[in-house]
Design a protein around this motif. Structure first.
Motif, PDB file in Angstrom:
ATOM      1  N   ARG A 183      -4.658 -20.640 -42.676  1.00  0.00           N
ATOM      2  CA  ARG A 183      -5.604 -21.704 -43.042  1.00  0.00           C
ATOM      3  C   ARG A 183      -5.089 -23.059 -42.559  1.00  0.00           C
ATOM      4  O   ARG A 183      -5.827 -23.839 -41.951  1.00  0.00           O
ATOM      5  CB  ARG A 183      -5.823 -21.747 -44.550  1.00  0.00           C
ATOM      6  N   CYS A 184      -3.816 -23.329 -42.782  1.00  0.00           N
ATOM      7  CA  CYS A 184      -3.229 -24.593 -42.326  1.00  0.00           C
ATOM      8  C   CYS A 184      -3.247 -24.692 -40.805  1.00  0.00           C
ATOM      9  O   CYS A 184      -3.565 -25.753 -40.240  1.00  0.00           O
ATOM     10  CB  CYS A 184      -1.789 -24.722 -42.824  1.00  0.00           C
ATOM     11  N   LEU A 185      -2.914 -23.604 -40.137  1.00  0.00           N
ATOM     12  CA  LEU A 185      -2.889 -23.606 -38.675  1.00  0.00           C
ATOM     13  C   LEU A 185      -4.288 -23.825 -38.092  1.00  0.00           C
ATOM     14  O   LEU A 185      -4.445 -24.530 -37.086  1.00  0.00           O
ATOM     15  CB  LEU A 185      -2.288 -22.304 -38.152  1.00  0.00           C
ATOM     16  N   LYS A 186      -5.299 -23.247 -38.723  1.00  0.00           N
ATOM     17  CA  LYS A 186      -6.664 -23.452 -38.240  1.00  0.00           C
ATOM     18  C   LYS A 186      -7.047 -24.930 -38.346  1.00  0.00           C
ATOM     19  O   LYS A 186      -7.706 -25.475 -37.468  1.00  0.00           O
ATOM     20  CB  LYS A 186      -7.648 -22.576 -39.016  1.00  0.00           C
ATOM     21  N   ARG A 187      -6.597 -25.566 -39.388  1.00  0.00           N
ATOM     22  CA  ARG A 187      -6.868 -26.998 -39.557  1.00  0.00           C
ATOM     23  C   ARG A 187      -6.172 -27.809 -38.462  1.00  0.00           C
ATOM     24  O   ARG A 187      -6.744 -28.727 -37.883  1.00  0.00           O
ATOM     25  CB  ARG A 187      -6.421 -27.435 -40.950  1.00  0.00           C
ATOM     26  N   TYR A 188      -4.913 -27.466 -38.160  1.00  0.00           N
ATOM     27  CA  TYR A 188      -4.178 -28.170 -37.098  1.00  0.00           C
ATOM     28  C   TYR A 188      -4.857 -27.967 -35.742  1.00  0.00           C
ATOM     29  O   TYR A 188      -4.972 -28.902 -34.955  1.00  0.00           O
ATOM     30  CB  TYR A 188      -2.730 -27.696 -37.017  1.00  0.00           C
ATOM     31  N   VAL A 189      -5.297 -26.759 -35.480  1.00  0.00           N
ATOM     32  CA  VAL A 189      -5.973 -26.471 -34.212  1.00  0.00           C
ATOM     33  C   VAL A 189      -7.290 -27.247 -34.141  1.00  0.00           C
ATOM     34  O   VAL A 189      -7.630 -27.805 -33.091  1.00  0.00           O
ATOM     35  CB  VAL A 189      -6.195 -24.951 -34.037  1.00  0.00           C
ATOM     36  N   ALA A 190      -8.024 -27.310 -35.233  1.00  0.00           N
ATOM     37  CA  ALA A 190      -9.284 -28.070 -35.247  1.00  0.00           C
ATOM     38  C   ALA A 190      -9.016 -29.541 -34.942  1.00  0.00           C
ATOM     39  O   ALA A 190      -9.775 -30.175 -34.199  1.00  0.00           O
ATOM     40  CB  ALA A 190      -9.977 -27.926 -36.597  1.00  0.00           C
ATOM     41  N   ARG A 191      -7.931 -30.076 -35.480  1.00  0.00           N
ATOM     42  CA  ARG A 191      -7.562 -31.471 -35.210  1.00  0.00           C
ATOM     43  C   ARG A 191      -7.259 -31.671 -33.723  1.00  0.00           C
ATOM     44  O   ARG A 191      -7.696 -32.643 -33.109  1.00  0.00           O
ATOM     45  CB  ARG A 191      -6.348 -31.838 -36.053  1.00  0.00           C
ATOM     46  N   GLU A 192      -6.525 -30.744 -33.148  1.00  0.00           N
ATOM     47  CA  GLU A 192      -6.160 -30.829 -31.732  1.00  0.00           C
ATOM     48  C   GLU A 192      -7.399 -30.721 -30.834  1.00  0.00           C
ATOM     49  O   GLU A 192      -7.530 -31.451 -29.849  1.00  0.00           O
ATOM     50  CB  GLU A 192      -5.167 -29.715 -31.406  1.00  0.00           C
ATOM     51  N   ILE A 193      -8.302 -29.835 -31.188  1.00  0.00           N
ATOM     52  CA  ILE A 193      -9.514 -29.645 -30.388  1.00  0.00           C
ATOM     53  C   ILE A 193     -10.434 -30.852 -30.518  1.00  0.00           C
ATOM     54  O   ILE A 193     -11.047 -31.280 -29.538  1.00  0.00           O
ATOM     55  CB  ILE A 193     -10.224 -28.340 -30.794  1.00  0.00           C
TER      56      ILE A 193
END
Length: 143
Positions: A116-126
Motif C-alpha cells: 500500500r505504501c509503495l503504491k502511494r510512492y509510485v503514484a507520487r512519482e508518476i
C-alpha cells in the motif's frame, strides 16, 4: 498482440516519453494511468488527488488501540491494478524497493501494508511525470 503493444508504446512515448523510463512501468500500465488521468483532468489538482483517483490514498481505520491505514476503496480500478503491477515488478527487480521491503518488515509492517505504501510512492512519482499533461488539459478546457 505484439503489434498492439508496439502501438501502445508508441502512443505513450509520443505523449509522455519519460514515463516508460521509470522502473517497473510497461506500456500497458502507462496507458492505463494516462487514461485515468486524461479522463479526469479537473480532479487532478495535486498528487494527493491523483492518488485518490487511482484508489491508493490512505484512509484511517482505527480499531481499538491500533491505528492503521487502508487504501481508499474508490478510484479507477485499472489505474490501481497498474500501480500494483508496477510495485510487484519493482519488488522483483529493483534493489531499492527490496531494501525498503526488508526495512519495513523489520519494523513490523505486513507485506500488504508495505505494498500500500509503495503504491502511494509510485503514484507520487508518476504524477510528477504526467503533471504537465494535466495542467495543459485543464488550461485548454477552461477557455
Amino acid at each position: 498482440m505484439e503489434e498492439l503493444t508496439r502501438r501502445v508504446s508508441r502512443d505513450v512515448r509520443t505523449h509522455r516519453p519519460r514515463l516508460l523510463d521509470i522502473v517497473g512501468i510497461g506500456p500497458d500500465s502507462a496507458a492505463a494511468l494516462l487514461i485515468a488521468a486524461g479522463d479526469n483532468p479537473e480532479r487532478l489538482a495535486n498528487e494527493a488527488a491523483f492518488a485518490a483517483l487511482c484508489g491508493v490514498s490512505p484512509v484511517e481505520q482505527p480499531s481499538g488501540k491500533t491505528r492503521r491505514r487502508r487504501p481508499n476503496r474508490g478510484g479507477n480500478r485499472q489505474a490501481d491494478a497498474a500501480l500494483y503491477r508496477i510495485v510487484v515488478t519493482r519488488l522483483r527487480r529493483d534493489t531499492r524497493t527490496r531494501t525498503y521491503l526488508e526495512r519495513r518488515t523489520k519494523q513490523g509492517m505486513s507485506k500488504r501494508e508495505i505494498i500500500r505504501c509503495l503504491k502511494r510512492y509510485v503514484a507520487r512519482e508518476i504524477y510528477r511525470q504526467i503533471q504537465p499533461m494535466t495542467a495543459f488539459i485543464a488550461a485548454t478546457t477552461v477557455t
